[in-house]
Design a protein around this motif. Structure first.
Motif, PDB file in Angstrom:
ATOM      1  N   UNK A 106     -24.175  -0.761   1.376  1.00  0.00           N
ATOM      2  CA  UNK A 106     -23.371   0.346   0.851  1.00  0.00           C
ATOM      3  C   UNK A 106     -23.880   0.775  -0.512  1.00  0.00           C
ATOM      4  N   UNK A 109     -26.955   2.987  -0.211  1.00  0.00           N
ATOM      5  CA  UNK A 109     -26.716   4.378   0.157  1.00  0.00           C
ATOM      6  C   UNK A 109     -25.924   5.105  -0.917  1.00  0.00           C
ATOM      7  N   UNK A 110     -24.816   4.461  -1.338  1.00  0.00           N
ATOM      8  CA  UNK A 110     -23.897   5.177  -2.226  1.00  0.00           C
ATOM      9  C   UNK A 110     -24.402   5.209  -3.659  1.00  0.00           C
ATOM     10  N   UNK A 114     -28.084  10.113  -3.588  1.00  0.00           N
ATOM     11  CA  UNK A 114     -27.366  11.089  -2.759  1.00  0.00           C
ATOM     12  C   UNK A 114     -26.069  11.567  -3.384  1.00  0.00           C
ATOM     13  N   UNK A 115     -25.469  10.715  -4.225  1.00  0.00           N
ATOM     14  CA  UNK A 115     -24.191  11.121  -4.797  1.00  0.00           C
ATOM     15  C   UNK A 115     -24.295  11.307  -6.309  1.00  0.00           C
ATOM     16  N   UNK A 120     -24.789  16.397  -6.336  1.00  0.00           N
ATOM     17  CA  UNK A 120     -23.437  16.947  -6.210  1.00  0.00           C
ATOM     18  C   UNK A 120     -23.010  17.439  -7.586  1.00  0.00           C
ATOM     19  N   UNK A 138      -0.120  26.860  -1.288  1.00  0.00           N
ATOM     20  CA  UNK A 138      -0.654  28.017  -0.573  1.00  0.00           C
ATOM     21  C   UNK A 138      -1.285  27.613   0.750  1.00  0.00           C
ATOM     22  N   UNK A 139      -2.086  26.535   0.735  1.00  0.00           N
ATOM     23  CA  UNK A 139      -2.800  26.199   1.970  1.00  0.00           C
ATOM     24  C   UNK A 139      -1.977  25.323   2.902  1.00  0.00           C
ATOM     25  N   UNK A 142      -0.156  27.441   5.338  1.00  0.00           N
ATOM     26  CA  UNK A 142      -0.910  28.497   6.016  1.00  0.00           C
ATOM     27  C   UNK A 142      -2.093  27.899   6.771  1.00  0.00           C
ATOM     28  N   UNK A 143      -3.148  27.580   6.030  1.00  0.00           N
ATOM     29  CA  UNK A 143      -4.357  27.040   6.651  1.00  0.00           C
ATOM     30  C   UNK A 143      -4.082  25.719   7.362  1.00  0.00           C
ATOM     31  N   UNK A 144      -3.309  24.867   6.661  1.00  0.00           N
ATOM     32  CA  UNK A 144      -3.123  23.511   7.165  1.00  0.00           C
ATOM     33  C   UNK A 144      -1.777  23.325   7.845  1.00  0.00           C
ATOM     34  N   UNK A 146      -1.006  23.490  10.928  1.00  0.00           N
ATOM     35  CA  UNK A 146      -1.116  22.718  12.167  1.00  0.00           C
ATOM     36  C   UNK A 146      -1.156  21.215  11.898  1.00  0.00           C
ATOM     37  N   UNK A 147      -2.107  20.730  11.064  1.00  0.00           N
ATOM     38  CA  UNK A 147      -2.077  19.288  10.780  1.00  0.00           C
ATOM     39  C   UNK A 147      -0.822  18.862  10.045  1.00  0.00           C
ATOM     40  N   UNK A 150       1.756  18.320  12.612  1.00  0.00           N
ATOM     41  CA  UNK A 150       1.392  17.130  13.383  1.00  0.00           C
ATOM     42  C   UNK A 150       1.689  15.864  12.602  1.00  0.00           C
ATOM     43  N   UNK A 151       1.443  15.916  11.287  1.00  0.00           N
ATOM     44  CA  UNK A 151       1.736  14.740  10.470  1.00  0.00           C
ATOM     45  C   UNK A 151       3.231  14.427  10.538  1.00  0.00           C
TER      46      UNK A 151
ATOM     47  N   UNK B   1      -9.392  33.290  -0.407  1.00  0.00           N
ATOM     48  CA  UNK B   1      -8.798  32.697   0.790  1.00  0.00           C
ATOM     49  C   UNK B   1      -8.304  33.817   1.706  1.00  0.00           C
ATOM     50  N   UNK B   3      -6.360  34.164   4.989  1.00  0.00           N
ATOM     51  CA  UNK B   3      -5.599  33.438   5.996  1.00  0.00           C
ATOM     52  C   UNK B   3      -5.418  34.301   7.242  1.00  0.00           C
ATOM     53  N   UNK B  66      -5.906  28.371  14.407  1.00  0.00           N
ATOM     54  CA  UNK B  66      -5.376  27.520  13.342  1.00  0.00           C
ATOM     55  C   UNK B  66      -6.473  27.225  12.326  1.00  0.00           C
ATOM     56  N   UNK B  69      -9.217  24.799  13.416  1.00  0.00           N
ATOM     57  CA  UNK B  69      -8.883  23.389  13.629  1.00  0.00           C
ATOM     58  C   UNK B  69      -8.625  23.101  15.088  1.00  0.00           C
ATOM     59  N   UNK B 130      -7.487  16.964  12.251  1.00  0.00           N
ATOM     60  CA  UNK B 130      -6.591  16.958  13.405  1.00  0.00           C
ATOM     61  C   UNK B 130      -6.995  15.874  14.394  1.00  0.00           C
ATOM     62  N   UNK B 133      -5.427  12.758  13.055  1.00  0.00           N
ATOM     63  CA  UNK B 133      -3.968  12.741  13.184  1.00  0.00           C
ATOM     64  C   UNK B 133      -3.579  12.531  14.648  1.00  0.00           C
ATOM     65  N   UNK B 137      -1.436   9.439  16.137  1.00  0.00           N
ATOM     66  CA  UNK B 137      -0.196   9.662  16.884  1.00  0.00           C
ATOM     67  C   UNK B 137      -0.241   8.890  18.196  1.00  0.00           C
ATOM     68  N   UNK B 202     -27.732  15.238   3.358  1.00  0.00           N
ATOM     69  CA  UNK B 202     -28.585  14.079   3.149  1.00  0.00           C
ATOM     70  C   UNK B 202     -28.510  13.170   4.366  1.00  0.00           C
ATOM     71  N   UNK B 205     -26.978   9.465   4.086  1.00  0.00           N
ATOM     72  CA  UNK B 205     -25.521   9.441   3.963  1.00  0.00           C
ATOM     73  C   UNK B 205     -24.883   9.738   5.315  1.00  0.00           C
ATOM     74  N   UNK B 208     -25.110   6.728   7.392  1.00  0.00           N
ATOM     75  CA  UNK B 208     -24.140   5.750   6.907  1.00  0.00           C
ATOM     76  C   UNK B 208     -22.757   6.058   7.476  1.00  0.00           C
TER      77      UNK B 208
END
Lengths: 216, 489
Positions: A106, A109-110, A114-115, A120, A138-139, A142-144, A146-147, A150-151, B1, B3, B66, B69, B130, B133, B137, B202, B205, B208
């Motif tokens: 690890x 690699x880490x 690369x990091x 980055x 905001x997200x 809207x964007x999230x 669905x998850x 589900x959560x 953004x 949406x 979605x 997703x 997803x 998740x 589930x 990379x 990575x 890995x």
């Protein structure tokens, strides 16, 4: 060195040490307390990354609620520490070799290029008026969405599972359903059995069978 | 953004099942006397209705919604249909067994539906978030189901083992995903695929992360060296739960493996193929050899399941040879055909255990099948079909599944792997045939007639016959798998 860098290394050192403490602590209570410390420091690092909302919710939700609950559970459980540590020394050589090997790979690699900062680049600094909470809000819906929904269902699974595995009808409870009480009537409780009259025997134990009342 | 309002129509099956979970929970909370029957009826109704919903929303063209997703494609639709139908069969098989042991609490059906929802999410995900998740589930519901017989020490122990090892595997998978995210900057699988293709990321990575992803996927499939939980959990769980565990999640695990490896990380196929090569060969060898020594039928089927999953991986790993993707379609569809065929056989095999069990008696031992031919020639014949099919004897569905997978491996040029697989399945035929020998040539230990409800008998007959009929006519299912693969790939 910048002030922020100093703070980062300070927090990270404590975080790593606390994480080691969680694994190495001999007593589970100490392990839980080390975990609390680790969460605090992780929250601090998130603050440095200007993720204030996550930092505060980590401290409030995990430290404030989850870990305190956890602490109570560990205190209430009757854990046999000698049995938990059984076989530790016989597993140690294999585990240590594998662990060192894994850690070495690890690090290769880490810790490599690369990091690094050139691979980055640091994100652009945000304005002082930038609100992490607003961005998340905001997200999240809207964007999230669905998850996120589900959560919520994953939490429902956990709830249903916990209830179905642990909830038992209490036997000691004296509670009686009023419905069944009201529905009771004489015919359901008492049964009169017709029997031929019997002559009294000299033996006293045979006398009890004369008038039989059968309860429910 | 920017949406985009999601197209809920595509996810209508998922939304329907999610709503039905809530309906089932509330309905059974208020229906006191009839809660058990109501929960069963509602669960079956939801699954049957979901079949129609998925059929009517089936898309031949892949489309995402979605925020990329959720992907709706033919492969996902087909796998979801398989999940519903095998879940319907599994719930039907388990009902009388659970009722005999007072285990048919409404929560059983609630958890089964939630598990179905998790699998649907996994099957249709185009995003690692997803996918994860959905996996959690499904797994959380399964952990609870394995420990469902909470007064039995074995069931609780199996649930605990599965939970701890499963949590570890989820951690591995999540760590791998975080590495992929670090290297590619996206969690979306198609985005990862294009980032890998552009060589923007990379490679070390990525590799890995890939190791951890393969480890997590292998655990969920239950293949060597991540197989330790399989026999204990199969044996300890109540038989109807083992029935579910050994069948339906394999479809979702196939979808997860396919989406992650063949979709997201297609550019790294040379690397994950060589990892899977070891995993598949080890699973086929260990699964078949360990199954020889088992007296407990559930344990034997667990080890046989390990080897079957190894066979399925043979199809996945034969897709690309030296950058040549000509065979990918055939190889992946053979893996899918194998997964579907295995689910069919596994349902029937565990269904037979449920059939022979009755109140206070579990037919978990192979000895319990002794002289089954005297007691019921029909079910003995069906069990023989299933055992022959699992052994890969022509002309049952298992034979064509093995044949397709081996063809893919040979076409890819891995002759040694095909050789190992053939030799080990010849050795493996021994333990399947031993069950057949016990049924036909041994004296029955107990002569009590079978006491199973009519619906169980009918469904089990249909299931056993499907193993035989699909063996005579595998082309339709094969063509369906290929078509789905072609339109989604």
């Amino acid at each position: 060195m910048e002030f922020q860098t100093v703070v980062f290394y300070f927090l990270s050192t404590i975080l790593v040490l606390a994480a080691l403490g969680v694994v190495l602590a001999r007593h589970p209570i100490h392990a839980v307390l080390y975990l609390v410390l680790a969460f605090f420091n992780a929250g601090g690092i998130w603050l440095l990354l200007s993720a204030e909302f996550l930092a505060i919710s980590l401290v409030m939700v995990y430290v404030g609620a989850v870990m305190v609950l956890f602490l109570f559970v560990v205190m209430m459980l009757d854990i046999d520490f000698a049995r938990l540590r059984e076989g530790f020394w016989s597993y140690l050589p294999v585990g240590a070799v594998l662990g060192v090997l894994l850690a070495f790979e690890m690090i290769l690699v880490l810790g490599g290029p690369y990091f690094g900062l050139d691979a980055m680049p640091a994100p652009e600094a945000v304005a002082a008026s930038h609100s992490n909470t607003r961005e998340l809000g905001k997200v999240l819906y809207t964007e999230y969405a669905y998850p996120f929904e589900l959560a919520a269902f994953v939490l429902l699974v956990a709830m249903v599972a916990a209830v179905s595995l642990t909830l038992r009808k209490r036997r000691a409870s004296k509670y009686i359903d009023p419905n069944t009480q009201l529905a009771a009537h004489r015919e359901g409780r008492v049964e009169l059995v017709k029997m031929a009259a019997e002559k009294e025997e000299p033996d006293p134990t045979a006398a009890s069978g004369a008038d039989k009342v059968v309860g429910q | 953004m920017n949406f985009v309002v999601p197209d809920l129509y595509q996810a209508s099956a998922e939304i329907f099942i999610a709503v039905m979970v809530l309906v089932l929970m509330l309905a059974t909370a208020f229906a006191r006397r009839v809660a058990r029957d109501l929960a069963y009826m509602l669960a079956q109704f939801s699954l049957i209705a979901a079949i129609f919903i998925t059929l009517s929303t089936l898309d031949t063209q892949p489309s995402v919604t979605f925020g990329h997703m959720f992907v709706s494609d033919l492969l996902g639709g087909l796998l979801k249909l398989m999940v519903y139908s095998s879940m319907i069969v599994a719930l039907l098989y388990g009902r009388s067994y659970l009722a005999d042991r007072k285990l048919d609490r409404p929560e059983y059906y609630l958890l089964a539906l939630l598990m179905t929802l998790g699998m649907m999410v996994m099957i249709t995900s185009n995003h690692m978030l997803t996918l994860y998740i959905g996996l959690e589930m499904m797994s959380l519901a399964l952990y609870a189901l394995v420990a469902f017989d909470r007064d039995s020490a074995r069931s609780t122990e199996a649930g605990m083992k599965y939970f701890i090892l499963g949590a570890l595997a989820s951690g591995l998978l999540l760590y791998g995903m975080s590495m992929l995210y670090g290297a590619t900057g996206t969690l979306e699988l198609l985005g990862v695929a294009s980032a890998v293709k552009m060589q923007a990321a990379n490679v070390p990575v990525l590799l890995f992360g890939l190791v951890f992803i393969v480890a997590g996927v292998s655990f969920k499939l239950g293949v060597v060296p991540f197989h330790m939980w399989v026999p204990d959990v199969y044996q300890g769980a109540p038989t109807p739960v083992t029935l579910i565990l050994a069948s339906v999640p394999k479809l979702a695990a196939f979808a997860m493996a396919w989406r992650l490896l063949a979709w997201g990380l297609f550019g790294l196929s040379a690397h994950w193929q060589s990892m899977l090569m070891f995993v598949a060969a080890a699973s086929i060898i260990l699964g078949n050899l360990a199954a020889l020594a088992q007296h407990d039928l559930k344990r034997m089927l667990a080890y046989s399941g390990i080897s079957h999953m190894g066979f399925m991986l043979l199809g996945l790993l034969a897709g690309v040879v030296d950058g040549d993707t000509h065979h990918a379609l055939d190889a992946y569809s053979s893996a899918m055909f194998y997964a579907v065929a295995y689910v069919l056989m596994s349902l029937a095999a565990f269904g037979m255990i449920v059939l022979l069990s009755r109140a206070g008696f579990d037919a978990g031992q192979i000895d319990d099948f002794k002289g089954l031919n005297r007691r019921s020639p029909w079910f003995a014949a069906l069990m023989m079909f299933v055992m022959f099919s699992m052994a890969g004897i022509p002309f049952f569905v298992g034979f064509f599944a093995k044949l397709a997978v081996l063809q893919a491996v040979v076409a890819a040029g891995y002759y040694w792997l095909a050789g190992v697989a053939v030799v080990m399945s010849v050795i493996g035929a021994f333990y399947y045939l031993r069950v057949v020998k016990f049924m036909y040539f041994d004296e029955p230990v107990d002569n009590s007639p079978l006491r199973a409800p009519v619906d169980l008998r009918l469904m089990l007959s249909a299931n056993g016959l499907a193993v035989a009929v699909l063996g005579i006519m595998p082309q339709a299912l094969m063509a369906l798998c290929e078509h789905a693969m072609l339109s989604s790939f």
